[in-house]
Design a protein around this motif. Sequence first.
Motif, PDB file in Angstrom:
ATOM      1  N   ILE A  54       0.856  -1.179   0.000  1.00 27.45           N
ATOM      2  CA  ILE A  54       0.000   0.000   0.000  1.00 27.45           C
ATOM      3  C   ILE A  54       0.898   1.236   0.000  1.00 27.45           C
ATOM      4  CG2 ILE A  54      -1.832   1.223   1.224  1.00 27.45           C
ATOM      5  CD1 ILE A  54      -2.583  -1.503   2.492  1.00 27.45           C
ATOM      6  N   ALA A  55       0.607   2.194  -0.840  1.00 31.22           N
ATOM      7  CA  ALA A  55       1.521   3.336  -1.031  1.00 31.22           C
ATOM      8  C   ALA A  55       2.929   2.822  -1.330  1.00 31.22           C
ATOM      9  CB  ALA A  55       1.516   4.260   0.176  1.00 31.22           C
ATOM     10  N   THR A  56       3.021   1.853  -2.196  1.00 35.30           N
ATOM     11  CA  THR A  56       4.258   1.220  -2.675  1.00 35.30           C
ATOM     12  C   THR A  56       4.841   0.251  -1.673  1.00 35.30           C
ATOM     13  OG1 THR A  56       4.765   3.146  -4.056  1.00 35.30           O
ATOM     14  CG2 THR A  56       6.564   1.582  -3.644  1.00 35.30           C
ATOM     15  N   GLN A 133       3.578   3.216   7.679  1.00 37.20           N
ATOM     16  CA  GLN A 133       3.496   4.134   6.547  1.00 37.20           C
ATOM     17  C   GLN A 133       4.876   4.584   6.064  1.00 37.20           C
ATOM     18  OE1 GLN A 133       1.729   8.132   7.336  1.00 37.20           O
ATOM     19  NE2 GLN A 133       3.502   8.678   6.072  1.00 37.20           N
ATOM     20  N   ILE A 144      -1.133   9.218   0.449  1.00 44.35           N
ATOM     21  CA  ILE A 144      -1.303   8.158  -0.545  1.00 44.35           C
ATOM     22  C   ILE A 144      -2.071   6.986   0.051  1.00 44.35           C
ATOM     23  CG2 ILE A 144      -0.072   6.523  -2.025  1.00 44.35           C
ATOM     24  CD1 ILE A 144       2.212   8.604  -2.133  1.00 44.35           C
ATOM     25  N   MET A 145      -1.780   6.625   1.295  1.00 46.05           N
ATOM     26  CA  MET A 145      -2.513   5.520   1.919  1.00 46.05           C
ATOM     27  C   MET A 145      -3.986   5.843   2.057  1.00 46.05           C
ATOM     28  SD  MET A 145       0.193   3.926   4.691  1.00 46.05           S
ATOM     29  CE  MET A 145      -0.389   2.223   4.627  1.00 46.05           C
ATOM     30  N   GLU A 147      -5.638   8.001   0.104  1.00 41.15           N
ATOM     31  CA  GLU A 147      -6.184   7.994  -1.254  1.00 41.15           C
ATOM     32  C   GLU A 147      -6.393   6.580  -1.778  1.00 41.15           C
ATOM     33  OE1 GLU A 147      -3.424  10.363  -3.446  1.00 41.15           O
ATOM     34  OE2 GLU A 147      -4.310  12.270  -2.785  1.00 41.15           O
ATOM     35  N   GLU A 148      -5.560   5.642  -1.315  1.00 39.26           N
ATOM     36  CA  GLU A 148      -5.730   4.248  -1.731  1.00 39.26           C
ATOM     37  C   GLU A 148      -6.795   3.520  -0.915  1.00 39.26           C
ATOM     38  OE1 GLU A 148      -2.013   2.172  -2.100  1.00 39.26           O
ATOM     39  OE2 GLU A 148      -1.229   3.599  -3.568  1.00 39.26           O
ATOM     40  N   GLY A 149      -7.465   4.255  -0.017  1.00 46.16           N
ATOM     41  CA  GLY A 149      -8.688   3.746   0.587  1.00 46.16           C
ATOM     42  C   GLY A 149      -8.562   2.958   1.860  1.00 46.16           C
ATOM     43  N   ARG A 153     -11.518   0.699   3.488  1.00 41.51           N
ATOM     44  CA  ARG A 153     -11.217  -0.714   3.260  1.00 41.51           C
ATOM     45  C   ARG A 153     -11.164  -1.502   4.566  1.00 41.51           C
ATOM     46  NH1 ARG A 153      -5.618  -2.773   0.318  1.00 41.51           N
ATOM     47  NH2 ARG A 153      -5.888  -5.029   0.680  1.00 41.51           N
TER      48      ARG A 153
END
Length: 385
Positions: A54-56, A133, A144-145, A147-149, A153
Amino acid sequence: MAVVNRIAGFAEEMTGWRRHLHMHPELCLQCHETARFVVARLREMGINEIHEGIATSGVVAVIEGQGPGPVTGLRADMDALPMQEETGAQWASTVPGRMHACGHDGHTAMLLGAAKYLSETRRFTGRVVLIFQPAEESVGGGRIMVEEGIMDRFGVEEVYALHTDPFGELGEFRTCPGPIMGSVDDFTLRIRGQGGHAAYPQTCRDPMPAALAIGQALQTVVSRNTDPLGSLVVSLTMFHGGTATNIIPEEVTLGGTVRSLTPQVRDMAEDRIRQIATRVAEGYDVEALLDYRRSYPPTINHDEQTRFAVDIAREVSSRVVDDLPPEMGAEDFSYMLEARPGAFLFLGQGIGPSAHHPAFDFNDAVAPIGASFFARLIEKRHALG
């Protein structure tokens, strides 16, 4: 300090985790080895729900409690800084030009310590969401985390984080409701005219006096456009132009940073910088090209969650400050606090070199205190009936 006995019992193991991470710092989103280390420790603890990438390179793990209940997120950042270490510690960075100079190695160790305790005891209802993170120091891994939901989730309802504090006494928690850290915006301003021979300024449109006037006028954004009791920083930090004493340049570049504590003041500062640059430039018959880049928003603690976190801190430590004056540093946990209610607290590690200093090192004595705070917070918020 009312450190949880079980956590005190594996404090040496936490020190080992932290020093391993300190020796192997990673930057930005590329915290892959750090993430692998975190995942290995979580699996050793018997935690099975682990989500990677998540976030790369971020990691989210879930610990299930006993039956239905709240869902709380606990966050630690993992990335280091592009600096050469000067601590002289036996566990100093093994990577030239990189070091953990902001305590993120310690934050990760604290959250792993809380995870070990909570996974063993499970004296809570609901679910604990552990958020590891990357990229707090650079591109905003927290943003980013989100934004990735991750909040939706994993059903996160509230979220909390700690940051080590080299300006606070060992074990001292410091926080406040409302704004606790500032937003950070950066700007670059190009003043473009028409260059030429310095002996014949009448044939030019000189950007230099316009740039000087704009630089002076920008100081009024704070002194004349902001409530004197409000908080705003406008710092002009770059001024570049010219190549020789007998040449009027075509262009002069200014740059700086803007820090504020509220969205309203942030918007006003950007608007005024844009107006000043444009109108002053027009008066000098030159052109102003502004590149204004918004980065982290202000870190704003939620009242109810901050009161709750302060109560937990008082269970762990006799040193708790609940009215800390806000500061103008920035923190990308702000994005998580925009997404969900929660609180951000500083945890004193004893007075020493500041964060982002080459001699900074996390104080391992702090880790059991931070882990105990996280553990108590979960056991109180997710109390068994």
